[in-house]
Write a protein that holds these residues in place. Structure first.
Motif, PDB file in Angstrom:
ATOM      1  N   HIS A  36      44.510  50.136  36.837  1.00  0.00           N
ATOM      2  CA  HIS A  36      44.301  50.690  38.175  1.00  0.00           C
ATOM      3  C   HIS A  36      44.335  52.215  38.161  1.00  0.00           C
ATOM      4  N   GLN A  53      41.548  48.626  46.058  1.00  0.00           N
ATOM      5  CA  GLN A  53      40.755  48.410  44.855  1.00  0.00           C
ATOM      6  C   GLN A  53      41.112  47.047  44.277  1.00  0.00           C
ATOM      7  N   ARG A  54      40.174  46.490  43.505  1.00  0.00           N
ATOM      8  CA  ARG A  54      40.345  45.144  42.977  1.00  0.00           C
ATOM      9  C   ARG A  54      40.092  45.123  41.481  1.00  0.00           C
ATOM     10  N   SER A  55      40.617  44.113  40.822  1.00  0.00           N
ATOM     11  CA  SER A  55      40.418  43.982  39.381  1.00  0.00           C
ATOM     12  C   SER A  55      38.978  43.603  39.040  1.00  0.00           C
ATOM     13  N   HIS A  56      38.223  43.141  40.021  1.00  0.00           N
ATOM     14  CA  HIS A  56      36.849  42.681  39.792  1.00  0.00           C
ATOM     15  C   HIS A  56      35.931  43.811  39.336  1.00  0.00           C
ATOM     16  N   TYR A 156      46.074  47.538  45.376  1.00  0.00           N
ATOM     17  CA  TYR A 156      45.303  47.014  44.246  1.00  0.00           C
ATOM     18  C   TYR A 156      45.492  45.508  44.213  1.00  0.00           C
ATOM     19  N   ILE A 157      44.408  44.762  44.179  1.00  0.00           N
ATOM     20  CA  ILE A 157      44.468  43.306  44.157  1.00  0.00           C
ATOM     21  C   ILE A 157      43.993  42.798  42.802  1.00  0.00           C
ATOM     22  N   LYS A 158      44.839  42.008  42.164  1.00  0.00           N
ATOM     23  CA  LYS A 158      44.483  41.336  40.912  1.00  0.00           C
ATOM     24  C   LYS A 158      43.934  39.965  41.267  1.00  0.00           C
ATOM     25  N   ALA A 159      42.693  39.709  40.870  1.00  0.00           N
ATOM     26  CA  ALA A 159      42.033  38.447  41.190  1.00  0.00           C
ATOM     27  C   ALA A 159      41.848  37.602  39.943  1.00  0.00           C
ATOM     28  N   PHE A 170      43.293  35.291  44.586  1.00  0.00           N
ATOM     29  CA  PHE A 170      44.087  36.492  44.375  1.00  0.00           C
ATOM     30  C   PHE A 170      45.438  36.107  43.782  1.00  0.00           C
ATOM     31  N   MET A 173      49.192  41.509  44.751  1.00  0.00           N
ATOM     32  CA  MET A 173      48.747  42.732  45.409  1.00  0.00           C
ATOM     33  C   MET A 173      49.788  43.809  45.104  1.00  0.00           C
TER      34      MET A 173
END
Length: 192
Positions: A36, A53-56, A156-159, A170, A173
């Protein structure tokens, strides 16, 4: 038969293994992780409240103060949510219907006298965000982060991704902010 090593030799072996371990960690974070901290950060403006923001991918969703032509807050729709598509040259874009359901927010007026609002993510309502006017006349988003009231800065979201790389669920977060008490950074991981 035992081998006797001097303390200097033991220290040298320990340090070489320690630095090798650190190098492996660094390389694995750079090559395999969605670090991140390496993501681009949106430019801070007087309207930017926080971003997600996302891990994607590194495209970023920004949550900005929505104002009327005269500069006052739009009490019917106080937060404007949109993309900064960093992976497409940084262009701005609106969220699609499905993206608004996943990453949009619901706002309701909390106190008419000071135009403060209660804000919740559409897909996550376990923690309220409070949109409040500061002493300087600007707005900020306040949230409980690690049991402290803090100015929300970013999320930050880890998907978990499916076989073709699209996020399907998800996992957690990460929430980052600045403490109202001592102005120090605060952080909390929320399992989803």
């Amino acid at each position: 038969m035992f081998l006797r090593l001097s303390s200097a030799a033991i220290k040298s072996i320990f340090l070489s293994r320690y630095f090798a371990f650190l190098s492996i960690l660094l390389v694995s974070n750079l090559c395999f992780g969605n670090n991140h901290e390496s993501y681009p950060v949106p430019q801070k403006t007087n309207k930017l409240l926080f971003y997600l923001q996302r891990s994607h991918n590194k495209n970023t969703i920004v949550y900005e103060l929505n104002t009327l032509a005269d500069g006052t807050i739009d009490v019917k729709n106080p937060i404007k949510v949109s993309w900064i598509r960093f992976e497409e040259g940084g262009k701005r874009a609106e969220l699609s219907f499905i993206q608004r359901r996943a990453f949009g927010v619901k706002c309701r007026l909390a106190d008419k006298s000071d135009n403060s609002f209660i804000v919740q993510f559409n897909n996550f309502n376990k923690r309220d965000i409070r949109l409040v006017k500061t002493a300087t006349g600007t707005y900020c988003a306040l949230m409980k982060i690690d049991n402290e009231t803090a100015e929300l800065e970013d999320v930050y979201i880890k998907a978990e991704n499916n076989a073709i790389g699209l996020p399907i669920s998800f996992k957690y977060m990460d929430v980052y902010g600045i403490s109202q008490k001592d102005r120090k950074p605060v952080y909390e991981r929320i399992t989803l």
